[in-house]
Design a protein around this motif. Structure first.
Motif, PDB file in Angstrom:
ATOM      1  N   HIS A   1      -4.507 -11.900  -6.687  1.00  0.00           N
ATOM      2  CA  HIS A   1      -4.367 -12.352  -5.463  1.00  0.00           C
ATOM      3  C   HIS A   1      -2.754 -12.777  -4.953  1.00  0.00           C
ATOM      4  CE1 HIS A   1      -5.481 -14.003  -1.507  1.00  0.00           C
ATOM      5  NE2 HIS A   1      -4.662 -15.118  -1.679  1.00  0.00           N
ATOM      6  N   LEU A   2      -2.030 -13.247  -5.895  1.00  0.00           N
ATOM      7  CA  LEU A   2      -0.811 -13.590  -5.528  1.00  0.00           C
ATOM      8  C   LEU A   2       0.073 -12.344  -5.764  1.00  0.00           C
ATOM      9  CD1 LEU A   2      -0.361 -16.994  -7.969  1.00  0.00           C
ATOM     10  CD2 LEU A   2      -0.450 -16.768  -5.403  1.00  0.00           C
ATOM     11  N   ASP A   3      -0.302 -11.598  -6.545  1.00  0.00           N
ATOM     12  CA  ASP A   3       0.667 -10.311  -6.852  1.00  0.00           C
ATOM     13  C   ASP A   3       0.347  -9.403  -5.362  1.00  0.00           C
ATOM     14  OD1 ASP A   3       1.573 -10.997  -9.137  1.00  0.00           O
ATOM     15  OD2 ASP A   3       0.004  -9.575 -10.155  1.00  0.00           O
ATOM     16  N   SER A   4      -0.605  -9.553  -4.640  1.00  0.00           N
ATOM     17  CA  SER A   4      -1.159  -8.646  -3.781  1.00  0.00           C
ATOM     18  C   SER A   4      -0.286  -9.019  -2.725  1.00  0.00           C
ATOM     19  CB  SER A   4      -2.446  -8.944  -3.314  1.00  0.00           C
ATOM     20  OG  SER A   4      -2.786 -10.048  -2.855  1.00  0.00           O
ATOM     21  N   MET A   5       0.247 -10.336  -2.567  1.00  0.00           N
ATOM     22  CA  MET A   5       1.158 -10.692  -1.301  1.00  0.00           C
ATOM     23  C   MET A   5       0.088 -11.156  -0.116  1.00  0.00           C
ATOM     24  SD  MET A   5       3.916 -11.326  -2.596  1.00  0.00           S
ATOM     25  CE  MET A   5       4.907 -11.565  -1.221  1.00  0.00           C
ATOM     26  N   ARG A   6      -1.264 -10.924  -0.386  1.00  0.00           N
ATOM     27  CA  ARG A   6      -2.248 -11.228   0.771  1.00  0.00           C
ATOM     28  C   ARG A   6      -2.051 -12.817   1.344  1.00  0.00           C
ATOM     29  NH1 ARG A   6      -5.556  -7.720  -1.976  1.00  0.00           N
ATOM     30  NH2 ARG A   6      -6.821  -9.363  -2.790  1.00  0.00           N
ATOM     31  N   TRP A   7      -1.706 -13.562   0.506  1.00  0.00           N
ATOM     32  CA  TRP A   7      -1.351 -15.111   0.961  1.00  0.00           C
ATOM     33  C   TRP A   7      -0.205 -15.114   1.971  1.00  0.00           C
ATOM     34  CZ3 TRP A   7       3.627 -16.675  -0.138  1.00  0.00           C
ATOM     35  CH2 TRP A   7       4.392 -15.694  -1.231  1.00  0.00           C
ATOM     36  N   GLU A   8       0.690 -14.401   2.019  1.00  0.00           N
ATOM     37  CA  GLU A   8       1.753 -14.556   2.900  1.00  0.00           C
ATOM     38  C   GLU A   8       1.579 -14.623   4.079  1.00  0.00           C
ATOM     39  OE1 GLU A   8       4.650 -11.440   2.675  1.00  0.00           O
ATOM     40  OE2 GLU A   8       6.363 -13.001   2.197  1.00  0.00           O
ATOM     41  N   GLY A   9       2.136 -15.959   4.913  1.00  0.00           N
ATOM     42  CA  GLY A   9       1.695 -15.942   6.018  1.00  0.00           C
ATOM     43  C   GLY A   9       0.628 -16.640   6.783  1.00  0.00           C
ATOM     44  N   LYS A  10      -0.188 -17.021   5.504  1.00  0.00           N
ATOM     45  CA  LYS A  10      -1.590 -17.592   6.013  1.00  0.00           C
ATOM     46  C   LYS A  10      -1.916 -18.798   5.518  1.00  0.00           C
ATOM     47  CE  LYS A  10      -3.370 -12.705   5.904  1.00  0.00           C
ATOM     48  NZ  LYS A  10      -3.462 -11.888   4.639  1.00  0.00           N
ATOM     49  N   ALA A  11      -2.368 -19.901   6.282  1.00  0.00           N
ATOM     50  CA  ALA A  11      -2.560 -20.973   5.968  1.00  0.00           C
ATOM     51  C   ALA A  11      -3.729 -21.076   4.668  1.00  0.00           C
ATOM     52  CB  ALA A  11      -3.209 -21.682   7.377  1.00  0.00           C
ATOM     53  N   GLY A  12      -3.408 -22.033   3.965  1.00  0.00           N
ATOM     54  CA  GLY A  12      -4.429 -21.990   2.815  1.00  0.00           C
ATOM     55  C   GLY A  12      -3.934 -20.909   1.882  1.00  0.00           C
ATOM     56  N   ALA A  13      -3.244 -20.161   2.127  1.00  0.00           N
ATOM     57  CA  ALA A  13      -3.002 -19.074   1.107  1.00  0.00           C
ATOM     58  C   ALA A  13      -4.006 -18.001   0.751  1.00  0.00           C
ATOM     59  CB  ALA A  13      -2.224 -19.693  -0.473  1.00  0.00           C
ATOM     60  N   PHE A  14      -4.664 -17.903   1.802  1.00  0.00           N
ATOM     61  CA  PHE A  14      -5.710 -16.853   1.803  1.00  0.00           C
ATOM     62  C   PHE A  14      -6.103 -16.263   3.329  1.00  0.00           C
ATOM     63  CE2 PHE A  14      -8.013 -20.694   2.575  1.00  0.00           C
ATOM     64  CZ  PHE A  14      -8.736 -20.612   3.407  1.00  0.00           C
ATOM     65  N   GLY A  15      -6.642 -15.087   3.099  1.00  0.00           N
ATOM     66  CA  GLY A  15      -6.903 -14.375   4.348  1.00  0.00           C
ATOM     67  C   GLY A  15      -8.557 -14.340   4.358  1.00  0.00           C
ATOM     68  N   PHE A  16      -9.343 -15.058   5.048  1.00  0.00           N
ATOM     69  CA  PHE A  16     -10.732 -14.782   5.123  1.00  0.00           C
ATOM     70  C   PHE A  16     -11.009 -13.385   5.735  1.00  0.00           C
ATOM     71  CE2 PHE A  16     -14.869 -15.192   7.107  1.00  0.00           C
ATOM     72  CZ  PHE A  16     -15.741 -15.664   6.074  1.00  0.00           C
ATOM     73  N   GLN A  17     -10.221 -12.918   6.284  1.00  0.00           N
ATOM     74  CA  GLN A  17     -10.353 -11.336   6.784  1.00  0.00           C
ATOM     75  C   GLN A  17     -10.264 -10.386   5.805  1.00  0.00           C
ATOM     76  OE1 GLN A  17      -7.943 -13.361   7.407  1.00  0.00           O
ATOM     77  NE2 GLN A  17      -6.089 -12.316   8.244  1.00  0.00           N
TER      78      GLN A  17
END
Ligand SMILES: Cc1cn([C@H]2C[C@H](O)[C@@H](COP(=O)(O)OP(=O)(O)OP(=O)(O)O)O2)c(=O)[nH]c1=O
Length: 215
Positions: free
Chosen positions: A160-176
């Motif tokens: 998840h960290l490598d994917s950068m999908r945490w960036e700009g998202k509260a809580g460091a995850f994208g529910f979507q």
């Protein structure tokens, strides 16, 4: 179109008629909020609030008040640019163990947020503010959705960290993003987690005349 836009939660979103003849303005640079409004069929323009409209997290803040205050401040900032506009401001944070978790500063911060959330129940609050410049009236509130994050392994975390999908998202995850380690518990709103409570927005617009407070 990104894969985010194709998720089921973007389909069938509710929409209300606007309570005034003012143009609708989204006071946010969040691509997710724009996508939610667009998917519901609203016509609007995007005019993000200035960065300094938001206030930072102070100790003692609780997530409902914090997110509502920032939604108000973003809407206020943008409302000042118009003679006539129905402005929507929003602010999303995660809330766990008495701590507000906003957008991660960097990958280390994202990791510490996710380690805190791993295996825990937590809440996402989106503050929403609807501001009619012409009527000089406003609705501001915070909507809560409860989530459960399953325990995430080191390998899942690293991916998840490598994917950068945490960036700009509260809580460091994208529910979507469709992670199978994140579930909404109860009947909370998925769009609220992603940045705008579309069901509540519809109600606010429908009842605006009776529930809005004068500025
Ligand atoms: C919890 C969660 C948040 N988010 C996003 C929504 C928001 O864009 C972001 C929270 O940051 P915000 O400060 O609420 O919004 P923003 O900085 O993206 O945009 P602006 O200040 O201009 O309004 O996190 C997701 O996309 N998915 C999620 O599951």
């Amino acid at each position: 179109m990104s894969s985010e836009n194709e998720l089921p939660l973007m389909n069938g979103l509710p929409r209300a008629d606007l309570p005034t003849d003012e143009p609708l303005v989204l006071a946010s640079g969040s691509p997710r909020r724009a996508e939610l409004l667009k998917s519901a069929g609203y016509q609007f323009r995007i005019d993000p609030a200035s960065d300094n409209a938001e206030c930072g997290i102070c100790s003692g803040d609780a997530a409902p008040e914090f997110s509502a205050r920032n939604a108000f401040r973003k809407a206020e900032d943008v409302a000042g640019r118009y003679e006539s506009a129905l402005v929507i401001g929003a602010d999303t944070v995660a809330w766990c163990n008495g701590q507000i978790l906003g957008k991660p500063r960097d990958v280390d911060h994202a990791e510490s947020i996710l380690r805190m959330l791993s295996g825990r129940s937590h809440d996402v609050y989106t503050g929403i503010c609807v501001w009619s410049v012409k009527l000089g009236k406003v609705v501001v509130e915070a909507v809560r959705t409860e989530l459960q994050m399953l325990a995430i392994s080191d390998a899942m975390l690293e991916e998840h960290l490598d994917s950068m999908r945490w960036e700009g998202k509260a809580g460091a995850f994208g529910f979507q993003d469709g992670n199978d380690w994140l579930k909404i518990t109860g009947d909370g709103s998925a769009s609220n987690v992603v940045g705008l409570p579309m069901e509540r927005l519809k109600e606010i617009l429908e009842k605006f005349d009776s529930i809005a407070d004068p500025l």
